[in-house]
Design an enzyme around this catalytic site. Structure first.
Site, short mmCIF file in Angstrom:
data_model
loop_
_atom_site.label_atom_id
_atom_site.label_comp_id
_atom_site.label_asym_id
_atom_site.label_seq_id
_atom_site.Cartn_x
_atom_site.Cartn_y
_atom_site.Cartn_z
N TYR A 167 0.84 -1.21 0.00
CA TYR A 167 0.00 0.00 0.00
C TYR A 167 0.88 1.27 0.00
O TYR A 167 0.64 2.21 -0.78
CB TYR A 167 -0.90 -0.05 1.23
CG TYR A 167 -1.89 1.09 1.38
CD1 TYR A 167 -3.09 1.08 0.68
CD2 TYR A 167 -1.63 2.14 2.25
CE1 TYR A 167 -4.01 2.10 0.84
CE2 TYR A 167 -2.55 3.17 2.41
CZ TYR A 167 -3.74 3.15 1.70
OH TYR A 167 -4.65 4.17 1.86
N LYS B 70 1.07 4.22 -2.82
CA LYS B 70 0.72 5.61 -2.49
C LYS B 70 1.90 6.55 -2.70
O LYS B 70 1.72 7.73 -3.02
CB LYS B 70 0.20 5.69 -1.05
CG LYS B 70 -1.13 4.95 -0.83
CD LYS B 70 -2.23 5.50 -1.71
CE LYS B 70 -3.58 4.87 -1.44
NZ LYS B 70 -4.63 5.43 -2.31
P1 NAP Z 1 -13.41 2.53 1.06
O1 NAP Z 1 -14.45 2.99 2.03
O2 NAP Z 1 -12.93 1.12 1.12
O3 NAP Z 1 -13.96 2.81 -0.42
C1 NAP Z 1 -13.19 2.45 -1.53
C2 NAP Z 1 -13.93 2.79 -2.79
O4 NAP Z 1 -13.11 2.44 -3.91
C3 NAP Z 1 -15.24 2.01 -2.95
O5 NAP Z 1 -16.20 2.86 -3.54
C4 NAP Z 1 -14.87 0.89 -3.91
O6 NAP Z 1 -15.95 0.45 -4.74
C5 NAP Z 1 -13.86 1.60 -4.78
N1 NAP Z 1 -12.94 0.72 -5.50
C6 NAP Z 1 -12.03 -0.15 -4.99
N2 NAP Z 1 -11.35 -0.75 -5.98
C7 NAP Z 1 -11.85 -0.26 -7.15
C8 NAP Z 1 -11.57 -0.47 -8.53
N3 NAP Z 1 -10.63 -1.34 -8.92
N4 NAP Z 1 -12.29 0.21 -9.46
C9 NAP Z 1 -13.24 1.09 -9.09
N5 NAP Z 1 -13.54 1.35 -7.80
C10 NAP Z 1 -12.87 0.68 -6.84
O7 NAP Z 1 -12.09 3.45 1.13
P2 NAP Z 1 -11.87 4.92 1.77
O8 NAP Z 1 -11.43 4.80 3.16
O9 NAP Z 1 -13.01 5.80 1.42
O10 NAP Z 1 -10.58 5.38 0.93
C11 NAP Z 1 -10.66 6.12 -0.28
C12 NAP Z 1 -9.24 6.46 -0.75
O11 NAP Z 1 -8.55 7.20 0.25
C13 NAP Z 1 -8.37 5.24 -1.04
O12 NAP Z 1 -7.53 5.50 -2.14
C14 NAP Z 1 -7.56 5.10 0.22
O13 NAP Z 1 -6.34 4.42 0.00
C15 NAP Z 1 -7.34 6.55 0.59
N6 NAP Z 1 -7.03 6.76 2.01
C16 NAP Z 1 -7.92 6.42 3.00
C17 NAP Z 1 -7.57 6.66 4.33
C18 NAP Z 1 -8.50 6.34 5.46
O14 NAP Z 1 -8.10 6.51 6.62
N7 NAP Z 1 -9.72 5.90 5.22
C19 NAP Z 1 -6.33 7.20 4.64
C20 NAP Z 1 -5.46 7.52 3.62
C21 NAP Z 1 -5.83 7.31 2.31
P3 NAP Z 1 -16.85 -0.85 -4.34
O15 NAP Z 1 -17.61 -0.48 -3.08
O16 NAP Z 1 -17.77 -1.02 -5.47
O17 NAP Z 1 -15.89 -1.97 -4.13
#
Ligand code: NAP
Length: 262
Positions: free
Chosen positions: A170, A174
């Site tokens: 990961y 990133k």
């Molecule tokens: P999440 O709740 O798991 O949501 C992920 C989203 O991405 C879902 O809508 C999922 O769709 C979609 N997705 C995954 N793989 C995909 C693909 N191959 N094609 C199209 N859509 C895809 O994640 P989140 O926490 O909101 O995170 C969003 C972003 O922020 C990510 O890039 C994550 O790495 C980054 N981030 C998050 C955090 C945190 O603390 N949450 C911190 C740093 C960075 P489905 O539901 O249809 O599978």
């Protein structure tokens, strides 16, 4: 002079920041992407968004977005698939006319120590998190070059800046996003296309709900602002980078982490 200044201020106050712009957001069925989609619609953007498996949630979101009086459409599309990304952008241009803003938000985790990490766990994360950014950015180049403007926002992570034990795949994906973001900024700056990354810290979403509550509280305690971030905290930064308010900002990584990296 003072009058002009006041007038400008008044205009900004009453103007929606993304009025009439077309945004494409990947992975908006839940979490941060969903929050960004809703706030973009609130700011007047027409929103095209994608999801992979959450079909019902995706369809429900389109209706929620339309309630803001904007055009909205969800597309089931795998961001990791090069051909699918190209076809997606063609469909969005056909449906919406162009793409002004791209938010590469889709992402996954497959956490484990390097010792236990399989080739599949490495490849899945690199494809969903990093290759997807290449796929979508390459595909939106055409409409953005044509209109000589655009804002690309890539969701990185503090883990990409700092590293994290148990997340080498990961973190690599990133960190790769940050190098890609800067290179695209250098290549496309002369065409008025901006490229920036956001590095969220610990944001409380479905992705983090599955973690041990004690671990989560421990993280909150170490953050200078003493709380996890909200989806809105990230959406606000994304609105800023998507809007003309950030017209002179490109190639940057904005850490939205409550001071965690300080
Ligand atoms: P999440 O709740 O798991 O949501 C992920 C989203 O991405 C879902 O809508 C999922 O769709 C979609 N997705 C995954 N793989 C995909 C693909 N191959 N094609 C199209 N859509 C895809 O994640 P989140 O926490 O909101 O995170 C969003 C972003 O922020 C990510 O890039 C994550 O790495 C980054 N981030 C998050 C955090 C945190 O603390 N949450 C911190 C740093 C960075 P489905 O539901 O249809 O599978």
């Amino acid at each position: 002079m003072a009058y002009t200044y006041d007038l400008k201020r008044t205009n900004y106050k009453h103007m929606k920041l993304l009025e009439g712009k077309v945004a494409l957001i990947t992975g908006a069925s839940r979490g941060i992407g969903r929050g960004i989609a809703l706030r973009f619609a609130e700011q007047g953007a027409n929103v095209a968004f994608t999801y992979l498996s959450s079909v019902e949630k995706g369809e429900a979101l389109a209706k929620e977005l339309e309630a803001y009086g904007v055009k909205a459409k969800g597309y089931r599309s795998d961001a990791a698939d090069f051909k699918a990304a190209d076809e997606l952008v063609s469909s969005v241009v056909a449906d919406f006319g162009t793409v002004d803003i791209l938010v590469n938000n889709a992402g996954i985790t497959r956490d484990t120590l390097l010792m236990r990490m399989s080739e599949q766990q490495w490849d899945e994360v690199m494809n969903a998190n990093l290759k997807s950014v290449f796929n979508l950015t390459k595909a939106v180049q055409k409409p953005m070059l044509k209109q000589r403007k655009g804002s690309i926002i890539n969701m990185s992570s503090v883990v990409g800046v700092k590293g994290n034990a148990g997340q080498s795949n990961y973190a690599a994906s990133k960190a790769g996003i940050i190098g890609f973001t800067k290179s695209v900024a250098l290549e496309l700056g002369s065409r008025n296309i901006r490229s920036n990354a956001i590095a969220p810290g610990f944001i409380e979403t479905e992705m983090t709900d599955v973690l041990d509550p004690k671990v989560v509280q421990g993280w909150r305690d170490t953050i200078p602002l003493k709380r996890g971030g909200s989806v809105d905290d990230i959406a606000n930064a994304t609105i800023f980078l998507a809007s003309d308010m950030s017209a002179y900002i490109t190639g940057q990584t904005l850490n939205v982490c409550g001071g965690m990296l300080t």
